[in-house]
Design an enzyme around this catalytic site. Structure first.
Site, mmCIF file in Angstrom:
data_model
loop_
_atom_site.group_PDB
_atom_site.id
_atom_site.type_symbol
_atom_site.label_atom_id
_atom_site.label_comp_id
_atom_site.label_asym_id
_atom_site.label_seq_id
_atom_site.Cartn_x
_atom_site.Cartn_y
_atom_site.Cartn_z
ATOM 1 N N ASP A 1 0.876 -1.159 0.000
ATOM 2 C CA ASP A 1 0.000 0.000 0.000
ATOM 3 C C ASP A 1 0.927 1.227 0.000
ATOM 4 O OD1 ASP A 1 -2.286 1.636 0.280
ATOM 5 O OD2 ASP A 1 -2.078 1.645 2.453
ATOM 6 N N ASP B 1 -0.245 5.037 1.154
ATOM 7 C CA ASP B 1 -0.543 5.924 2.291
ATOM 8 C C ASP B 1 -0.446 5.169 3.613
ATOM 9 O OD1 ASP B 1 -1.126 8.204 0.731
ATOM 10 O OD2 ASP B 1 -3.138 7.465 0.327
#
Length: 241
Positions: A8, A10
């Site tokens: 991922d 963020d």
């Protein structure tokens, strides 16, 4: 055969949320109440489209947004982890699946010279229009009821692994490194040999813990982390096996 690392972006690679970080470019570093209240659950990308239009209308330009974005701190130990992966690219393929956007991720990877670590980035496509406003589109459409309308990370992951298999690339295992609620869907589809690596104290870890308490089925191992250095140690263990 290689290990596939799935990141991922963020609150995983970077230690904040790029979409909320950009609000510091707004007048008084906040959004008008009516704009904030226009968000509907599952429609974050559409909401961010309105945020970017507001910023553009307020005279915020590309260079200012870029300066803000590349000032975001990396998550502790993440620079060390990405350098470790770079040195061991013969053992790993590495992709990002993110609900951010292509412009923000490109800026960060370019400014920090980490583009070469990642084989592919899957995110919402973004670009600046003729007025200098940042525009963003959905990554894709899908039928998954668990995920936001613009992105099901599991669909992306399954399609990528399938395409790689057609090219003769078969991964020994998948290691999924994430933090958020939208990482739950891909993680629950991981297989017995795979590893889910949720960030400690974040939504993904809390959800997986709750699933474990409720005895919900999950095939993969779960290894939590708070620093990229811990992930290095685990990857070193995996490549020695």
């Amino acid at each position: 055969m290689k290990i596939l690392l799935v990141f991922d972006f963020d609150n995983t690679i970077i230690d904040d949320n790029s979409d909320t970080w950009i609000v510091q470019c707004a007048p008084e570093k906040k959004l008008p109440l009516e704009l904030k209240d226009s968000y509907k659950k599952g429609f974050w990308t559409e909401f961010m489209g309105r945020v970017f239009k507001y910023l553009g209308d307020e005279g915020v330009r590309e260079d200012e947004m870029k300066r803000a974005m590349i000032s975001m701190p990396f998550t502790p130990g993440m620079v060390e982890l990405l350098n470790f992966i770079r040195k061991n690219k013969n053992k790993f393929d590495c992709i990002i699946i993110s609900d951010s956007n292509s412009v923000f991720i490109d800026w960060v990877l370019e400014a920090t010279n980490f583009h070469d670590v990642f084989d592919k980035v899957f995110t919402n496509p973004a670009a600046f229009d003729s007025n200098g406003h940042l525009t963003v589109e959905k990554h894709h459409t899908h039928s998954c009821t668990r995920c936001p309308q613009n992105l099901c990370k599991n669909v992306v992951l399954v399609e990528f692994v399938g395409e790689q298999l057609q090219q003769g690339v078969n991964y020994t295992r998948i290691v999924y490194i994430g933090d958020g609620g939208n990482d739950v869907c891909p993680v629950t589809f991981l297989k017995k040999n795979d590893i889910a690596m949720p960030r400690k104290g974040y939504a993904l870890q809390k959800t997986l813990y709750r699933m474990c308490q409720n005895l919900e089925p999950m095939e993969s191992s779960v290894v939590s982390w708070s620093s990229g250095v811990e992930i290095i140690s685990y990857l070193q263990f995996l490549i020695k096996e």
